[in-house]
Structures are given as structure tokens and as C-alpha cells.
Motif scaffolding. Structure first.
Motif, PDB file in Angstrom:
ATOM      1  N   HIS A  29       0.832  -1.200   0.000  1.00  0.00           N
ATOM      2  CA  HIS A  29       0.000   0.000   0.000  1.00  0.00           C
ATOM      3  C   HIS A  29       0.868   1.253   0.000  1.00  0.00           C
ATOM      4  O   HIS A  29       1.944   1.282   0.592  1.00  0.00           O
ATOM      5  N   TYR A  31      -0.882   4.551   0.044  1.00  0.00           N
ATOM      6  CA  TYR A  31      -1.683   5.625   0.623  1.00  0.00           C
ATOM      7  C   TYR A  31      -2.170   5.154   1.986  1.00  0.00           C
ATOM      8  O   TYR A  31      -2.617   4.025   2.123  1.00  0.00           O
ATOM      9  N   TYR A  33      -4.313   6.209   5.775  1.00  0.00           N
ATOM     10  CA  TYR A  33      -5.367   7.072   6.299  1.00  0.00           C
ATOM     11  C   TYR A  33      -5.635   6.725   7.757  1.00  0.00           C
ATOM     12  O   TYR A  33      -5.434   5.593   8.187  1.00  0.00           O
ATOM     13  N   SER A  48      -4.996  11.908   5.611  1.00  0.00           N
ATOM     14  CA  SER A  48      -4.413  10.997   4.617  1.00  0.00           C
ATOM     15  C   SER A  48      -2.935  11.301   4.472  1.00  0.00           C
ATOM     16  O   SER A  48      -2.491  12.436   4.701  1.00  0.00           O
ATOM     17  N   TYR A  50       0.648  10.345   2.111  1.00  0.00           N
ATOM     18  CA  TYR A  50       1.208   9.753   0.900  1.00  0.00           C
ATOM     19  C   TYR A  50       2.587  10.329   0.669  1.00  0.00           C
ATOM     20  O   TYR A  50       2.799  11.534   0.863  1.00  0.00           O
ATOM     21  N   SER A  55      -1.423  14.444   2.982  1.00  0.00           N
ATOM     22  CA  SER A  55      -2.076  14.897   1.761  1.00  0.00           C
ATOM     23  C   SER A  55      -3.277  15.774   2.057  1.00  0.00           C
ATOM     24  O   SER A  55      -3.526  16.765   1.385  1.00  0.00           O
ATOM     25  N   ASN A 101      -9.569   4.334  -5.434  1.00  0.00           N
ATOM     26  CA  ASN A 101      -9.655   4.773  -4.052  1.00  0.00           C
ATOM     27  C   ASN A 101     -10.088   3.675  -3.091  1.00  0.00           C
ATOM     28  O   ASN A 101     -10.710   3.961  -2.067  1.00  0.00           O
ATOM     29  N   GLN A 103      -9.925   1.402  -0.110  1.00  0.00           N
ATOM     30  CA  GLN A 103      -9.214   1.509   1.157  1.00  0.00           C
ATOM     31  C   GLN A 103      -9.548   0.305   2.015  1.00  0.00           C
ATOM     32  O   GLN A 103     -10.718  -0.068   2.147  1.00  0.00           O
TER      33      GLN A 103
ATOM     34  N   THR B  96      -5.005  12.433  -5.436  1.00  0.00           N
ATOM     35  CA  THR B  96      -4.155  11.468  -4.750  1.00  0.00           C
ATOM     36  C   THR B  96      -4.534  11.364  -3.283  1.00  0.00           C
ATOM     37  O   THR B  96      -4.772  12.382  -2.627  1.00  0.00           O
ATOM     38  N   ALA B  97      -4.566  10.125  -2.784  1.00  0.00           N
ATOM     39  CA  ALA B  97      -4.865   9.868  -1.368  1.00  0.00           C
ATOM     40  C   ALA B  97      -6.141  10.558  -0.930  1.00  0.00           C
ATOM     41  O   ALA B  97      -6.211  11.140   0.160  1.00  0.00           O
ATOM     42  N   LYS B  99      -9.797  11.230   0.478  1.00  0.00           N
ATOM     43  CA  LYS B  99     -10.524  10.662   1.603  1.00  0.00           C
ATOM     44  C   LYS B  99     -11.801   9.982   1.127  1.00  0.00           C
ATOM     45  O   LYS B  99     -12.309  10.226   0.027  1.00  0.00           O
TER      46      LYS B  99
END
Lengths: 114, 112
Positions: A29, A31, A33, A48, A50, A55, A101, A103, B96-97, B99
């Protein structure tokens, strides 16, 4: 199948104390959070991360909060001076893809502030 | 502020019945994910949809992303007691990244 792990599973602390919540994301991974869920409420985004920097962060993520990825495997959330209202489940999540996206969440740490 | 409203909030049905859960927003999302969460545990990803109008099937579960990418539905055919749980939709932003914005959740109880 690889999983996100979080420690501790439950942390009890006194108001004003510092806590560090730890997460080991899935190895590929990119990214990362943190989310929290107050009992009976919806899951809320905190921050978040990165490429070794933040981010995006929410209004909840104030100066009392910080995140770090100290060694390339662990991902930590620090709360410097806990308040009663910080009591919640804290979830770490990670993902690989930008546009999809997706997660993947850890099992969470239940933080109780007394 | 992006909001995702789920309906119904609670649903109690008998085994074998069909049901649909809705997830609605006034905002456009780049992706829409459905999770299932058990008490005291983290959300578990069920499916991700990214294209307007996309339909995905996972055994007895059918997920649809609205044409305008603002809403989604989860349909369960012939519900089983093992389907009992909290179902969450979550919208992904752009960039990017980005939420996830979570919905309010639908608590499903399936009884014999």
C-alpha cells in the motif's frame, strides 16, 4: 491474505495524557489514512498520508494530532493531550490505487479517555 | 461539505426476503464503495464501483452506481441470517490519497 493490523486493540488513558496508536499497513500500500468513529456515529476522516507527507486533513485533525511513518512499515497517530471527546474507535486504512480509491481498514483501536 | 445519506437506517426482515439499501448524495464522487461492519470491528470492503451506471454482483448482492455518480444502491436477494450487519457506503473524492466520505449506515437484521 495480508491484513492491516492495529495496536493496541483497546487503550484507556487519562485526560491530558499522550497516546500513540499504531498501525502496520499492507506492505504494497502507498496511501495511508486514519479515520475515527465515535460510538453510534458514522466513520469520519481524519488524515491521509502519501509519499511521507500529509495529503489532506480534516477539521478534527488539529494541532493535538500528528501522524508519522517512522520506519517504512509502521504508521502512527499521536494525540498529544487527550480530551474526553477523543474517545472513539480509531481506524487505520491503506490503499494502492488513486482513482479507484479502495481503502482497506484495520480492526481499530478503541480509545477511552477518562 | 459532502454528505451521504443512507436509507433505511434500520431494516428487519425475514430470511428469504429481498431488500434494497440506498445511498444518496448531492455530490459527485469518483468512486463509491460499500463496506460491511461488525460491532467493534473495522469496515470490510465489499465492492468498489467507479463508472456511472456500473452494476456489480457479488453472489446474492447487487451493487449499482447511479448514472450521475451521486448515488448507489445495494440489493440483496433471498437474505440470509449471515447477512445481518451494518452496511456502509463511502464516496471517494478526486486526487491522490483522497478521503472517503462515509454514509450514515444501514443496520440490517435478518431473522429466521
Amino acid at each position: 491474505e495480508p491484513e492491516v493490523t492495529q495496536t493496541p486493540s483497546h487503550q484507556v488513558t487519562q485526560m491530558g495524557q499522550e497516546v500513540i496508536l499504531r498501525c502496520v499497513p499492507i506492505s504494497n500500500h502507498l496511501y495511508f489514512y486514519w479515520y475515527r468513529q465515535i460510538l453510534g456515529q458514522k466513520v469520519e476522516f481524519l488524515v491521509s498520508f502519501y509519499n511521507n507527507e500529509i495529503s489532506e486533513k480534516s477539521e478534527i485533525f488539529d494541532d493535538q494530532f500528528s501522524v508519522e511513518r517512522p520506519d517504512g512499515s509502521n504508521f502512527t497517530l499521536k494525540i498529544r493531550s487527550t480530551k474526553l471527546e477523543d474517545s472513539a474507535m480509531y481506524f487505520c486504512a491503506g490503499g494502492t490505487s488513486g482513482y479507484r480509491n479502495e481503502q482497506f481498514f484495520g480492526p481499530g483501536t478503541r480509545l477511552t479517555v477518562l | 461539505t459532502q454528505l451521504l445519506e443512507q436509507s433505511p437506517q434500520f431494516l428487519s426482515i425475514q430470511e428469504g426476503e429481498n431488500l434494497t439499501v440506498y445511498c444518496n448524495s448531492s455530490s459527485v464522487f469518483s468512486s463509491l464503495q460499500w463496506y460491511r461492519q461488525e460491532p467493534g470491528e473495522g469496515p470490510v470492503l465489499l465492492v468498489t464501483v467507479v463508472t456511472g451506471g456500473e452494476v456489480k454482483k457479488l453472489k446474492r448482492l447487487t451493487f449499482q452506481f447511479g448514472d450521475a455518480r451521486k448515488d448507489s444502491s445495494l440489493h440483496i436477494t433471498a437474505a440470509q441470517t449471515g447477512d445481518t450487519g451494518l452496511y456502509l457506503c463511502a464516496g471517494g473524492g478526486y486526487g491522490t490519497a483522497s478521503k472517503l466520505t462515509f454514509g450514515t449506515g444501514t443496520r440490517l437484521q435478518v431473522t429466521l
